[in-house]
Design an enzyme around this catalytic site. Structure first.
Site, PDB file in Angstrom:
ATOM      1  N   HIS A  22      -8.422   6.054   3.273  1.00  0.00           N
ATOM      2  CA  HIS A  22      -7.755   7.313   2.916  1.00  0.00           C
ATOM      3  C   HIS A  22      -8.624   8.505   3.318  1.00  0.00           C
ATOM      4  O   HIS A  22      -8.129   9.477   3.896  1.00  0.00           O
ATOM      5  CB  HIS A  22      -7.526   7.401   1.400  1.00  0.00           C
ATOM      6  CG  HIS A  22      -6.531   6.445   0.855  1.00  0.00           C
ATOM      7  ND1 HIS A  22      -6.793   5.696  -0.271  1.00  0.00           N
ATOM      8  CD2 HIS A  22      -5.270   6.127   1.241  1.00  0.00           C
ATOM      9  CE1 HIS A  22      -5.729   4.949  -0.544  1.00  0.00           C
ATOM     10  NE2 HIS A  22      -4.797   5.187   0.362  1.00  0.00           N
ATOM     11  N   LYS A  46       4.684   1.514 -10.837  1.00  0.00           N
ATOM     12  CA  LYS A  46       3.378   0.880 -10.699  1.00  0.00           C
ATOM     13  C   LYS A  46       2.555   1.092 -11.959  1.00  0.00           C
ATOM     14  O   LYS A  46       2.682   2.108 -12.623  1.00  0.00           O
ATOM     15  CB  LYS A  46       2.614   1.486  -9.512  1.00  0.00           C
ATOM     16  CG  LYS A  46       3.154   1.086  -8.157  1.00  0.00           C
ATOM     17  CD  LYS A  46       2.249   1.603  -7.064  1.00  0.00           C
ATOM     18  CE  LYS A  46       2.737   1.171  -5.690  1.00  0.00           C
ATOM     19  NZ  LYS A  46       1.886   1.703  -4.625  1.00  0.00           N
ATOM     20  N   ARG A  95      -1.897   1.218   9.489  1.00  0.00           N
ATOM     21  CA  ARG A  95      -2.922   0.206   9.715  1.00  0.00           C
ATOM     22  C   ARG A  95      -2.482  -0.874  10.691  1.00  0.00           C
ATOM     23  O   ARG A  95      -3.310  -1.482  11.350  1.00  0.00           O
ATOM     24  CB  ARG A  95      -3.294  -0.481   8.391  1.00  0.00           C
ATOM     25  CG  ARG A  95      -3.941   0.419   7.384  1.00  0.00           C
ATOM     26  CD  ARG A  95      -4.137  -0.308   6.082  1.00  0.00           C
ATOM     27  NE  ARG A  95      -2.819  -0.605   5.512  1.00  0.00           N
ATOM     28  CZ  ARG A  95      -2.573  -0.812   4.231  1.00  0.00           C
ATOM     29  NH1 ARG A  95      -3.542  -0.802   3.374  1.00  0.00           N
ATOM     30  NH2 ARG A  95      -1.361  -1.058   3.802  1.00  0.00           N
ATOM     31  N   SER A 133      -5.831   0.031  -1.416  1.00  0.00           N
ATOM     32  CA  SER A 133      -6.233   0.224  -2.817  1.00  0.00           C
ATOM     33  C   SER A 133      -6.080  -1.073  -3.598  1.00  0.00           C
ATOM     34  O   SER A 133      -6.901  -1.396  -4.462  1.00  0.00           O
ATOM     35  CB  SER A 133      -5.387   1.332  -3.463  1.00  0.00           C
ATOM     36  OG  SER A 133      -5.666   2.560  -2.853  1.00  0.00           O
TER      37      SER A 133
END
Length: 164
Positions: A22, A46, A95, A133
């Site tokens: 990040h 979440k 990614r 994360s």
């Protein structure tokens, strides 16, 4: 005649916690825009490790060297938030090919909802291409070493979370 309009971008995410990947995107995006708003999404679906306030404070700490980075939070559609903040761009890190397929769908949806905002994809630095994360939290939960995965301030905060 030069335009005095600032180029503003929003980098949305849950940042639970903010990782080196990040931070790499934040630093690179901050060079491309006059103002970069790192916007922490409040996602009710979440169960976060860190509160919104903690995440925002950690991001402020690790971006304190970047004067054009602002930290905010939002609980709305990204397209709406971007409009409210008068931003022209949405920054997204990618990614992998799998990420790209998902991000393309999100970008198309955001464009439909807010045609004035462009999504800017930034390829993740290859050394962080595996990093998320979720992976950081899993390693930390088993007392693994996360020092190369997150900034030092975040590593300290994670250690404190898992001690209690």
């Amino acid at each position: 005649m030069m335009s005095t309009n600032k180029r503003v971008a929003v980098y949305p995410g849950s940042f639970d916690p903010v990782t080196m990947g990040h931070l790499d995107i934040i630093q690179r995006a901050a060079r491309q825009f006059d103002v970069l708003i790192v916007a922490v999404l409040i996602n009710r679906s979440k169960q976060p490790l860190f509160t919104i306030e903690e995440r925002m404070e950690l991001i402020r700490q690790v971006t304190s060297h970047l004067p054009n980075v602002e930290v905010d939070s939002f609980q709305d559609l990204t397209a709406n938030y971007v409009r409210i903040r008068n931003a022209q761009a949405i920054v997204r890190g990618v990614r992998s090919v799998t990420d790209f397929e998902y991000e393309l769908q999100i970008a198309s949806t955001n464009h439909k909802l807010n045609p004035d905002a462009e999504t800017v994809f930034m390829m993740t630095n290859p050394k962080y291409s595996y990093l998320s994360s979720s992976i950081v939290k899993e390693i930390a939960a088993y007392e693994g070493d996360v020092k190369d995965l997150v900034p030092p301030e975040v590593e300290k905060a994670i250690r404190l979370k898992y001690k209690g």
